[in-house]
Design an enzyme around this catalytic site. Sequence first.
Site, PDB file in Angstrom:
ATOM      1  CB  CYS A 240       0.922   4.280  -3.604  1.00 58.90           C
ATOM      2  SG  CYS A 240      -0.592   3.317  -3.526  1.00 58.90           S
ATOM      3  NE  ARG A 245      -1.165   7.236  -1.878  1.00 55.66           N
ATOM      4  CZ  ARG A 245      -0.194   7.590  -1.032  1.00 55.66           C
ATOM      5  NH1 ARG A 245       0.261   8.826  -1.047  1.00 55.66           N
ATOM      6  NH2 ARG A 245       0.302   6.730  -0.176  1.00 55.66           N
TER       7      ARG A 245
END
Lengths: 284, 167
Positions: A240, A245
Amino acid sequence: MGEPYAHPDALVSADWVQEHLKDPKVRIVESDEDLLLYDLGHIPGAVRIDWQGDLQDQIVRDYIGAEKFAELCSRNGIAPDTTVVFYGDKSNWWACYAFWAFTLFGHPNCKIMNGGRKLWIDQGRPVSTEIPRYPATKYTVAGDNEARIRAFRDEVLAHIKAKRPLIDVRSPKEFTGELLHMEEYPQEGSLRGGHIPGAKNVPWSRAVNEDGTFKSVEELREIYQRELALKPGDDVIAYCRIGERSSLTWFVLTYLLGFPNVRNYDGSWTEWGNLVRVPVAKGA
Amino acid sequence: MPAALDAIVAELSDSDRQERIDLLIDFARNLPPLPDRLAAQRDAAHRVEECQSPVYLFVELLGGHVALFAEAPIEAPTVRGFVSLLLEGLNGATVQEILSVPNDLVERCALPEVLGMLRVRGLSGVLRRIKGEVTRAAMAAGGPDQGSATRAARDEGRAGDQQRDHP
């Protein structure tokens, strides 16, 4: 009831946590984006482990070493055989990140509390502002899983050449290169926008429901195995912007769908988008 | 810097880590709710884009003094606490006083040691936004009283831009 997840032990419900609040073999750990949430009120008996202040080296861009990790566990009353349950804000981004970091050091028994902090609060479960103290443990680091679950940039370059699957879990605008940072996160900028060539864009949020819980195994399979045509044996790298994430996606693929070969590229776009002369693809 | 803000900065910088956290939590808990007339105007124009969470800011100018109103969710206590701190330290100050607040306020409050570098950069954006809105309000008000303030605002704006270009 739908089909169980591939490794159902890695996920526990809020009910399970509430039943184990006093269990000496269980340590509840809160990991948040907003550091102060813990001070505002946390699950009674939970300790705070911060991704920035506790898990990252304060000088070099890297995680703490094994010795510091052992100290961190010891002072939070975590023994090698303690079951550690992580929860946090933002649908458990940082909880998954902490879970991943604990797995780097080979801590064997880690779990995520489904729904995270928001669901616990929304359901009116007990919270406390008391900071618990636990007797220090003797903690020995079990092993080093770095090669198995962490990818570095040279490995990502080799991955592109081998045409192996890469998942970019950022928002579509970050993927196309329209944005140089996640919307509303200007502090995590890069000099170039776009994505790693060959990467497929599946925003992390597609794996979770509105209430922060994970989607069912059927729904997840639909996204990752049918739409993205991944096979459980594939060698997959997820990334990410700074690796938080994508640690959620790493958790989903590894524990909920049972893919054994998934690595998180924690350098992510803040490294790739600033590297000189690496290939970058723009557009959808 | 307004005396009220100066006192808050001194208190924070003299505190230890946990006391700073507790102070920010107190600020977060004590942010007054938006007056109803402003709550109805929460729109994109009043949203502080620099913040990850939905933060709304309103600036009014009354006889040369600034009135600030804001809303920030309790689920984001750090930003809510900092917004509340700014409101308490800046409400009633003059345009000039607000524009003279140092841009490294977050560092002066010793917050990077508590929050880490990535988290505090978003907070500095709130102060920049307040200065920008105050400048706009002063320019819109015009008049002899605000004239010098407006010039100062432009100078400050330029200084701010240079700082952003060369962090």
